[in-house]
Design a protein around this motif. Structure first.
Motif, PDB file in Angstrom:
ATOM      1  N   ALA A  96     103.360  51.735  56.488  1.00 15.75           N
ATOM      2  CA  ALA A  96     104.487  52.565  55.728  1.00 15.75           C
ATOM      3  C   ALA A  96     104.923  51.691  54.470  1.00 15.75           C
ATOM      4  N   ILE A  97     103.970  51.180  53.820  1.00 17.52           N
ATOM      5  CA  ILE A  97     104.261  50.478  52.641  1.00 17.52           C
ATOM      6  C   ILE A  97     104.108  51.289  51.224  1.00 17.52           C
ATOM      7  N   PRO A  98     104.711  50.739  50.126  1.00 18.82           N
ATOM      8  CA  PRO A  98     104.386  51.820  49.058  1.00 18.82           C
ATOM      9  C   PRO A  98     103.069  51.465  48.233  1.00 18.82           C
ATOM     10  N   GLY A  99     102.335  51.305  48.821  1.00 11.73           N
ATOM     11  CA  GLY A  99     100.727  51.065  48.267  1.00 11.73           C
ATOM     12  C   GLY A  99     100.268  49.732  48.849  1.00 11.73           C
ATOM     13  N   PRO A 100      98.908  49.523  49.078  1.00 12.92           N
ATOM     14  CA  PRO A 100      98.000  50.912  49.371  1.00 12.92           C
ATOM     15  C   PRO A 100      98.460  51.768  50.468  1.00 12.92           C
ATOM     16  N   SER A 101      98.402  53.131  50.238  1.00 11.94           N
ATOM     17  CA  SER A 101      99.101  54.027  51.331  1.00 11.94           C
ATOM     18  C   SER A 101      98.044  54.399  52.090  1.00 11.94           C
ATOM     19  N   VAL A 102      98.196  55.019  53.243  1.00  9.54           N
ATOM     20  CA  VAL A 102      97.244  55.632  54.335  1.00  9.54           C
ATOM     21  C   VAL A 102      96.260  56.246  53.577  1.00  9.54           C
ATOM     22  N   MET A 103      94.998  55.791  54.374  1.00 11.05           N
ATOM     23  CA  MET A 103      93.783  56.564  53.790  1.00 11.05           C
ATOM     24  C   MET A 103      93.422  57.535  54.588  1.00 11.05           C
ATOM     25  N   PRO A 104      93.311  58.774  53.959  1.00 11.55           N
ATOM     26  CA  PRO A 104      92.671  59.869  55.005  1.00 11.55           C
ATOM     27  C   PRO A 104      91.396  59.410  55.418  1.00 11.55           C
ATOM     28  N   ASP A 105      91.062  59.940  56.601  1.00  9.11           N
ATOM     29  CA  ASP A 105      89.593  59.832  57.264  1.00  9.11           C
ATOM     30  C   ASP A 105      88.532  60.216  56.306  1.00  9.11           C
ATOM     31  N   VAL A 106      88.662  61.399  55.796  1.00 10.09           N
ATOM     32  CA  VAL A 106      87.782  62.187  54.910  1.00 10.09           C
ATOM     33  C   VAL A 106      87.378  60.824  53.592  1.00 10.09           C
ATOM     34  N   VAL A 107      88.435  60.553  53.218  1.00 14.06           N
ATOM     35  CA  VAL A 107      88.133  59.405  52.133  1.00 14.06           C
ATOM     36  C   VAL A 107      87.395  58.330  52.673  1.00 14.06           C
ATOM     37  N   LEU A 108      87.543  57.770  53.834  1.00 14.65           N
ATOM     38  CA  LEU A 108      86.891  56.503  54.113  1.00 14.65           C
ATOM     39  C   LEU A 108      85.486  56.964  54.445  1.00 14.65           C
ATOM     40  N   GLN A 109      85.231  58.388  55.148  1.00 13.15           N
ATOM     41  CA  GLN A 109      84.034  58.576  55.534  1.00 13.15           C
ATOM     42  C   GLN A 109      83.139  58.728  54.408  1.00 13.15           C
ATOM     43  N   ALA A 110      83.797  59.438  53.461  1.00 11.25           N
ATOM     44  CA  ALA A 110      82.880  59.678  52.083  1.00 11.25           C
ATOM     45  C   ALA A 110      82.366  58.515  51.226  1.00 11.25           C
ATOM     46  N   MET A 111      83.100  57.299  51.474  1.00  9.76           N
ATOM     47  CA  MET A 111      82.930  56.201  51.094  1.00  9.76           C
ATOM     48  C   MET A 111      81.639  55.317  51.930  1.00  9.76           C
ATOM     49  N   HIS A 112      81.590  55.645  52.754  1.00 10.74           N
ATOM     50  CA  HIS A 112      80.835  54.866  54.035  1.00 10.74           C
ATOM     51  C   HIS A 112      79.243  55.392  53.682  1.00 10.74           C
ATOM     52  N   ARG A 113      78.583  54.872  52.921  1.00  7.99           N
ATOM     53  CA  ARG A 113      77.254  55.201  52.467  1.00  7.99           C
ATOM     54  C   ARG A 113      76.578  54.008  51.603  1.00  7.99           C
ATOM     55  N   ALA A 114      75.226  54.163  51.799  1.00 10.54           N
ATOM     56  CA  ALA A 114      74.293  53.421  50.851  1.00 10.54           C
ATOM     57  C   ALA A 114      74.932  53.580  49.261  1.00 10.54           C
ATOM     58  N   SER A 115      74.619  52.842  48.472  1.00  7.09           N
ATOM     59  CA  SER A 115      74.707  52.771  47.085  1.00  7.09           C
ATOM     60  C   SER A 115      73.759  54.033  46.562  1.00  7.09           C
ATOM     61  N   PRO A 116      74.284  54.784  45.935  1.00 10.85           N
ATOM     62  CA  PRO A 116      73.297  55.953  45.396  1.00 10.85           C
ATOM     63  C   PRO A 116      72.757  55.454  44.229  1.00 10.85           C
ATOM     64  N   ASN A 117      71.731  56.472  43.775  1.00  7.67           N
ATOM     65  CA  ASN A 117      70.966  56.195  42.559  1.00  7.67           C
ATOM     66  C   ASN A 117      71.949  56.257  41.340  1.00  7.67           C
ATOM     67  N   ILE A 118      71.984  55.350  40.464  1.00  4.76           N
ATOM     68  CA  ILE A 118      73.096  55.336  39.425  1.00  4.76           C
ATOM     69  C   ILE A 118      72.263  55.615  38.130  1.00  4.76           C
ATOM     70  N   TYR A 119      71.007  56.288  38.298  1.00  3.75           N
ATOM     71  CA  TYR A 119      70.159  56.590  36.916  1.00  3.75           C
ATOM     72  C   TYR A 119      70.137  58.179  36.694  1.00  3.75           C
ATOM     73  N   GLU A 120      70.239  58.750  38.009  1.00  6.64           N
ATOM     74  CA  GLU A 120      70.261  60.346  37.711  1.00  6.64           C
ATOM     75  C   GLU A 120      70.750  60.932  38.973  1.00  6.64           C
ATOM     76  N   GLY A 121      70.878  61.867  39.236  1.00  7.30           N
ATOM     77  CA  GLY A 121      71.436  62.808  40.173  1.00  7.30           C
ATOM     78  C   GLY A 121      72.916  62.776  40.709  1.00  7.30           C
ATOM     79  N   GLU A 122      73.163  63.013  41.932  1.00  4.12           N
ATOM     80  CA  GLU A 122      74.364  63.660  42.354  1.00  4.12           C
ATOM     81  C   GLU A 122      75.554  62.627  41.715  1.00  4.12           C
TER      82      GLU A 122
END
Ligand SMILES: *Cc1c(COP(=O)(O)O)cnc(C)c1O
Length: 398
Positions: A15-41
């Motif tokens: 309960a500190i004024p930053g960093p604040s609580v991370m939503p699970d969906v944010v953490l889950q969205a970040m948990h992935r291999a690095s994507p293609n940085i040349y094209e795509g999503e």
């Protein structure tokens, strides 16, 4: 003064004024291999991402993204519009205003600082006097911290714009919304803010590491007149890239962008007006409890006047340096981490409650009840009925 059994196991609340609580969906969205940085999503998601960022900033203008914390965005913003020797005005209601002013001095600006202390908002008469004296319009920008996270003072940015207009002063209005964005109402275009800086680890609920500089046409005009702008901080290619790498002047913060996307989806799902209203309600509950406690004489709310209080953070003071003792008790015995005092004279007395971002009613009530428990364990004098007062605020939505 420790319980025989620590009750700190289980999910902790930071309960500190930053960093604040991370939503699970944010953490889950970040948990992935690095994507293609040349094209795509990743490349394809940028237009919507910048549009949605401008949406939460309430601007139809432009945004440049930086791999940086809040301090980085201070320098980024200044580097685009302030040349060595330029004068900037910094009205200060806490440590962060001083920090931004020092950053300006670091790139060669002359800083006129008006210090309003650590528990008072700006006094517009004093700011007006300084601006009036500047008949040659040498002051190029006003560095305005919306919510100073150290003092928990919220300043009136809209009124500052009105003052600049009334005096016909052309200085850029630059706002630091690092603590306030997506917590306290902020309207960049409607309030006439020329440059706004923020970062992702507070109201935007994403791990620290990405920052943003929003700027309008007036600021862009100033940018165009600059004798030189640091190539790395230059907002121009970042806001209008021909190629993907120019968004970041190098490799993209790939996982962060996915986290930010998830956070913006949460924000849009709830709606910014609702987010502001939620923060206001939760803040009122916090204040109600603190006001009751303060009747015991040991606890003091740093900002007297509720209209000058942030909805994202509350700075408090306990007599006899017991702020640190209370923080330690809550952390070690109950699994609740409270914010340290920042920029105040007596560090051991002061502490702060973060109530920003991904927080709901039960978290705030648990935080308050935990503080009540800590005060009881430490025999800190306090008024009674604090948690009940908070519950009533939430029940009646007063
Ligand atoms: C947190 C904060 C900063 C500093 O941000 P960092 O990411 O720690 O560099 C600056 N200004 C305000 C108002 C803040 O709340």
């Amino acid at each position: 003064m420790k319980n025989p059994i620590s009750l700190a196991q289980g999910r902790e609340y930071l309960a500190i004024p930053g960093p604040s609580v991370m939503p699970d969906v944010v953490l889950q969205a970040m948990h992935r291999a690095s994507p293609n940085i040349y094209e795509g999503e990743l490349i394809d998601m940028m237009p919507d991402l910048t549009r949605d960022l401008c949406g939460v900033a309430r601007t139809d203008h432009q945004v440049a993204i930086y791999i940086a914390n809040g301090h980085g965005t201070w320098e980024a913003a200044l580097s685009n519009v302030i040349a060595p020797g330029d004068i900037v005005l910094a009205p200060a209601s806490g440590l962060f205003a001083h920090g931004w002013a020092e950053m300006a001095a670091g790139i060669g600006a002359q800083v006129k600082l008006i210090d309003f202390g650590t528990s008072s908002p700006w006094e517009f008469d004093q700011i007006a006097e300084t601006l009036r004296e500047d008949s040659a319009h040498d002051i190029k920008a006003v560095l305005a911290v919306h919510v100073d996270t150290s003092s928990s003072i919220r300043n009136d940015i809209h009124a500052l714009r009105d003052l600049l207009d009334e005096l016909d002063h052309p200085a850029l209005l630059m706002a630091d919304c690092i603590a306030s964005l997506c917590c306290d109402r902020f309207e960049m275009d409607a309030w006439g803010v020329d440059v706004m800086v923020t970062a992702c680890q507070k109201g935007l609920m994403t791990p620290a590491g990405v920052g943003f500089v929003f700027f309008n046409d007036k600021a862009q005009g100033r940018r165009a007149q600059m004798p030189r702008v640091s190539k790395y901080w230059d907002w121009q290619p970042r806001a209008n890239p021909d190629q993907f790498y120019q968004f970041f002047n190098g490799t993209a913060p790939t996982q962060h962008l996915y986290g930010l996307r998830a956070a913006l989806d949460l924000i849009h799902g709830e709606g910014i007006e609702h987010i502001w209203a939620r923060h206001r309600q939760l803040a009122k509950a916090v204040w109600a409890a603190c006001e009751r406690w303060s009747e015991g004489g040991a606890l003091q709310i740093n900002v007297d006047e509720p209209t000058h209080r942030s909805h994202a953070v509350t700075a408090l003071r306990l007599t006899e340096g017991r702020g640190t003792a209370l923080r330690n008790y809550c952390k070690d015995q109950l699994g609740l981490t409270l914010g340290i005092g920042l920029g105040m004279e007596d560090k051991e007395s002061c502490f702060r409650l973060g109530h920003m971002g991904h927080v709901n009613g039960q978290m705030i009530l648990a935080m308050l009840a935990s503080i009540e428990t800590g005060m009881a364990a430490l025999d800190i004098p306090r008024g009674s009925g604090a948690v009940e007062a908070a519950a009533l605020v939430l029940a009646k939505q007063s």
